[in-house]
Design a protein around this motif. Structure first.
Motif, PDB file in Angstrom:
ATOM      1  N   TYR A 108     -79.493 -31.422   3.131  1.00 52.70           N
ATOM      2  CA  TYR A 108     -78.932 -32.739   2.875  1.00 52.70           C
ATOM      3  C   TYR A 108     -79.750 -33.827   3.567  1.00 52.70           C
ATOM      4  CZ  TYR A 108     -74.808 -30.414   1.007  1.00 52.70           C
ATOM      5  OH  TYR A 108     -73.952 -29.661   0.249  1.00 52.70           O
ATOM      6  N   SER A 163     -81.724 -28.433  -3.246  1.00 50.87           N
ATOM      7  CA  SER A 163     -81.167 -27.077  -3.219  1.00 50.87           C
ATOM      8  C   SER A 163     -82.134 -26.078  -3.810  1.00 50.87           C
ATOM      9  CB  SER A 163     -79.828 -27.028  -3.968  1.00 50.87           C
ATOM     10  OG  SER A 163     -80.002 -27.066  -5.360  1.00 50.87           O
ATOM     11  N   ASN A 164     -82.231 -24.958  -3.144  1.00 55.43           N
ATOM     12  CA  ASN A 164     -83.030 -23.841  -3.615  1.00 55.43           C
ATOM     13  C   ASN A 164     -82.108 -22.677  -3.943  1.00 55.43           C
ATOM     14  OD1 ASN A 164     -85.948 -24.708  -3.179  1.00 55.43           O
ATOM     15  ND2 ASN A 164     -85.034 -25.154  -1.205  1.00 55.43           N
ATOM     16  N   THR A 170     -86.273 -25.234  -7.516  1.00 57.93           N
ATOM     17  CA  THR A 170     -85.637 -26.248  -6.686  1.00 57.93           C
ATOM     18  C   THR A 170     -84.943 -27.271  -7.570  1.00 57.93           C
ATOM     19  OG1 THR A 170     -87.421 -26.038  -5.062  1.00 57.93           O
ATOM     20  CG2 THR A 170     -85.987 -27.948  -4.838  1.00 57.93           C
ATOM     21  N   ILE A 182     -72.826 -28.428  -2.547  1.00 58.05           N
ATOM     22  CA  ILE A 182     -73.839 -28.051  -3.524  1.00 58.05           C
ATOM     23  C   ILE A 182     -73.982 -26.542  -3.529  1.00 58.05           C
ATOM     24  CG2 ILE A 182     -76.294 -28.136  -4.063  1.00 58.05           C
ATOM     25  CD1 ILE A 182     -76.248 -31.029  -3.014  1.00 58.05           C
ATOM     26  N   ASN A 183     -73.940 -25.993  -4.737  1.00 59.39           N
ATOM     27  CA  ASN A 183     -74.127 -24.553  -4.914  1.00 59.39           C
ATOM     28  C   ASN A 183     -75.232 -24.335  -5.924  1.00 59.39           C
ATOM     29  OD1 ASN A 183     -73.480 -21.908  -6.517  1.00 59.39           O
ATOM     30  ND2 ASN A 183     -72.476 -21.709  -4.538  1.00 59.39           N
ATOM     31  N   HIS A 184     -76.176 -23.497  -5.586  1.00 57.29           N
ATOM     32  CA  HIS A 184     -77.309 -23.205  -6.478  1.00 57.29           C
ATOM     33  C   HIS A 184     -77.368 -21.695  -6.627  1.00 57.29           C
ATOM     34  CE1 HIS A 184     -81.730 -24.468  -7.506  1.00 57.29           C
ATOM     35  NE2 HIS A 184     -81.237 -23.613  -8.365  1.00 57.29           N
ATOM     36  N   LYS A 237     -72.291 -33.188   4.125  1.00 60.99           N
ATOM     37  CA  LYS A 237     -72.384 -31.900   3.429  1.00 60.99           C
ATOM     38  C   LYS A 237     -71.011 -31.322   3.114  1.00 60.99           C
ATOM     39  CE  LYS A 237     -72.912 -29.160   7.657  1.00 60.99           C
ATOM     40  NZ  LYS A 237     -73.764 -28.181   8.370  1.00 60.99           N
ATOM     41  N   SER A 254     -77.160 -25.451 -10.887  1.00 59.63           N
ATOM     42  CA  SER A 254     -76.745 -25.999  -9.599  1.00 59.63           C
ATOM     43  C   SER A 254     -75.514 -26.855  -9.848  1.00 59.63           C
ATOM     44  CB  SER A 254     -77.854 -26.851  -8.973  1.00 59.63           C
ATOM     45  OG  SER A 254     -77.419 -27.438  -7.750  1.00 59.63           O
ATOM     46  N   LYS A 296     -78.803 -22.325   1.295  1.00 62.51           N
ATOM     47  CA  LYS A 296     -78.022 -23.528   1.517  1.00 62.51           C
ATOM     48  C   LYS A 296     -78.842 -24.772   1.184  1.00 62.51           C
ATOM     49  CE  LYS A 296     -74.955 -21.705   5.092  1.00 62.51           C
ATOM     50  NZ  LYS A 296     -74.476 -21.850   6.497  1.00 62.51           N
ATOM     51  N   ALA A 297     -78.143 -25.792   0.726  1.00 60.36           N
ATOM     52  CA  ALA A 297     -78.820 -27.039   0.384  1.00 60.36           C
ATOM     53  C   ALA A 297     -79.241 -27.785   1.650  1.00 60.36           C
ATOM     54  CB  ALA A 297     -77.899 -27.920  -0.446  1.00 60.36           C
TER      55      ALA A 297
END
Lengths: 112, 115
Positions: free
Chosen positions: B58, B50-51, B32, B69-71, B64, B77, B55-56
């Motif tokens: 918020y 974010s995992n 995370t 956010i991209n993980h 959003k 991330s 999807k994150a």
């Protein structure tokens, strides 16, 4: 959600004196309470933490106490030094997602 | 161990442009990652969690569609501030935790200034 309040917002002490910062939290499910020191423009640095199954923890000049019943915890710094001057944040988190909720911060100034 | 890096450390951009900030866990896999925003003389405010591969999540009040956010992996991330405006100027800090533990390891932060 969790709400963490921190007092005082500023604290000025003479070198060698003790400093105490107090925090209260609202979520009784919170079980992890870290304290961070942040210098200007830098990342928060973990200085000590305590879990809910412990009432007190000490590391050299720094100690933290936790009162689960009253939902408050405190940071104690003894024999303060000028290099202790910084902003200190308390935080709390639960097992659900391990998200940290931060207190508002305390600006500690240690006068030489 | 448990080192988190961020890039860039500071960025200045024009209003209306987008800025991408990277957060990397260098020596561990971060299940995370968290993104915080800190305005001058204020506390850290959690923006999103974010995992990897999902999807994150918020926090309330965080747009959003503005803060993407991209993980994509267990070590990276990214936060993209889209159509940045002067009020988005702030110190953005990421953190990561390891193996689901409580302790969070913080990146050095990115100072964003939008002109």
């Amino acid at each position: 959600g969790e709400n963490v309040e921190q007092h005082p917002s500023t604290l000025s002490v003479q070198e060698g004196d003790s400093a105490v910062i107090k925090c209260t939290y609202s979520d009784s499910a919170s079980n992890y309470f870290p304290w961070y020191k942040q210098e200007l423009g830098k990342r928060p640095q973990l200085i000590i933490d305590i879990r809910s199954n412990v009432g007190e923890k000490k590391d050299q000049r720094i100690a933290v106490t936790l009162n689960k019943t009253a939902k408050h915890f405190s940071l104690h710094i003894t024999e303060t030094q000028p290099e202790d001057s910084a902003v200190y944040f308390c935080a709390a988190s639960t097992n659900a997602g391990n998200m940290l909720t931060f207190g508002g911060g305390t600006r500690l100034m240690v006068k030489p | 161990g448990a080192v988190v890096s961020q890039h860039p450390s500071w960025v200045i951009c024009k209003s209306g442009t987008s800025v991408k900030i990277e957060c990397r866990s260098l020596d561990f896999q971060a299940t995370t990652m968290f993104w915080y925003r800190q305005f001058p003389k204020q506390s850290l405010m959690l923006m999103a969690t974010s995992n990897e591969g999902s999807k994150a999540t918020y926090e309330q009040g965080v747009e959003k569609d503005k803060f993407l956010i991209n993980h994509a992996s267990l070590t990276l991330s990214t936060l993209t501030v889209t159509s940045a405006h002067p009020e988005d100027s702030s110190f953005y800090i990421c953190s990561a935790n390891q193996g689901g533990g409580h302790e969070q390891f913080f990146g050095p932060g990115t100072r964003l200034t939008v002109l």
